[in-house]
Design an enzyme around this catalytic site. Structure first.
Site, PDB file in Angstrom:
ATOM      1  N   GLY A  36       0.839  -1.188   0.000  1.00  0.00           N
ATOM      2  CA  GLY A  36       0.000   0.000   0.000  1.00  0.00           C
ATOM      3  C   GLY A  36       0.875   1.239   0.000  1.00  0.00           C
ATOM      4  N   CYS A  37       0.412   2.283   0.662  1.00  0.00           N
ATOM      5  CA  CYS A  37       1.136   3.554   0.693  1.00  0.00           C
ATOM      6  C   CYS A  37       2.569   3.361   1.172  1.00  0.00           C
ATOM      7  CB  CYS A  37       0.416   4.530   1.613  1.00  0.00           C
ATOM      8  SG  CYS A  37       1.314   6.051   1.913  1.00  0.00           S
ATOM      9  N   PHE A  38       3.546   3.762   0.349  1.00  0.00           N
ATOM     10  CA  PHE A  38       4.934   3.509   0.741  1.00  0.00           C
ATOM     11  C   PHE A  38       5.371   4.368   1.919  1.00  0.00           C
ATOM     12  CE2 PHE A  38       6.025   5.658  -3.619  1.00  0.00           C
ATOM     13  CZ  PHE A  38       5.536   6.880  -3.202  1.00  0.00           C
ATOM     14  N   CYS A  40       3.812   4.581   4.687  1.00  0.00           N
ATOM     15  CA  CYS A  40       3.508   3.784   5.881  1.00  0.00           C
ATOM     16  C   CYS A  40       4.461   2.602   6.025  1.00  0.00           C
ATOM     17  CB  CYS A  40       2.065   3.298   5.828  1.00  0.00           C
ATOM     18  SG  CYS A  40       0.837   4.632   5.809  1.00  0.00           S
ATOM     19  N   TYR A 177      -3.439  11.179   7.915  1.00  0.00           N
ATOM     20  CA  TYR A 177      -3.688  10.270   6.800  1.00  0.00           C
ATOM     21  C   TYR A 177      -3.760   8.827   7.273  1.00  0.00           C
ATOM     22  CZ  TYR A 177      -2.292   6.897   3.298  1.00  0.00           C
ATOM     23  OH  TYR A 177      -2.224   5.751   2.543  1.00  0.00           O
TER      24      TYR A 177
END
Length: 206
Positions: A36-38, A40, A177
């Site tokens: 997913g979001c890099f 994180c 976020y």
């Protein structure tokens, strides 16, 4: 100073700063995970003992110069630089699976689409075998089908500078976020006490 301590999954797993990056063995290895979001994944793994720099980037597609605005066919991936005398590839795989929702084939949390799907990019036959074993173990533990792709390493392109260490550069925006996207709450609901959200004490999600 020679590093001989071995990471064990549990209380010592997320001891941030236990081994400073400057005190790494001469041989540093790399692991490539998409979760997913890099932003994180970068934060989660930089809190693991034995891990040095974690770099956000793109992998898996055919574009030679993917960018954040144009990385069709590529996943958001992190390059994890680690000291194998402190943490093994197998241990990193265990952290990885417990920091994501590997049952989701459509993305991760609030981020949808191929770029945010989970994946492991292995550089050797040994890494491929370890990844397959970790995937099987995750499926047995959860009692669910695992959607995480396992593919041979192709090429990794580093993301733009403003994406690197985003959680440090923009902590307020990052934390808003992460919480609003529901990452921690979903990982904890799925994995229970084994959930890994990048801190020694699990972050509160309420």
């Amino acid at each position: 100073m020679k590093l001989t301590a071995k990471l064990t999954f549990g209380a010592s797993l997320a001891v941030a700063g236990l081994f400073p990056a400057a005190v790494f063995a001469e041989e540093t290895k790399q692991a490539y995970f998409a979760g997913g979001c890099f932003w994180c994944i970068e934060k989660d793994f930089e809190s693991v003992a034995g891990v040095g720099d974690v770099v956000s980037g793109y992998q898996g597609g055919e574009l030679q110069n993917p960018t954040y605005r144009n990385h069709s066919g590529h996943r958001e991936v992190v390059q994890i630089n680690y000291d194998p005398s402190v943490v093994t590839y197998e241990e990193l795989l265990k952290v990885f699976f417990r920091s994501v929702d590997p049952t989701d084939a459509g993305g991760q949390f609030c981020d949808r689409g191929f770029a945010y799907t989970t994946g492991i990019y292995a550089e050797t036959d040994a890494e491929l075998a370890a990844a397959e074993a970790a995937k099987m173990e995750a499926g047995k533990t959860l009692g669910k089908d695992i959607a995480t792709a396992i593919e041979p390493y192709s090429f990794f392109t580093q993301a733009e500078d403003y994406h690197q260490n985003y959680y440090q550069k923009n902590p307020i925006r990052y934390n808003i976020y992460r919480k609003s996207c529901g990452r921690n709450s979903r990982v904890e609901a799925l994995w229970g006490d084994e959930a890994y959200v990048g801190t020694h004490t699990k972050e509160k999600t309420s």
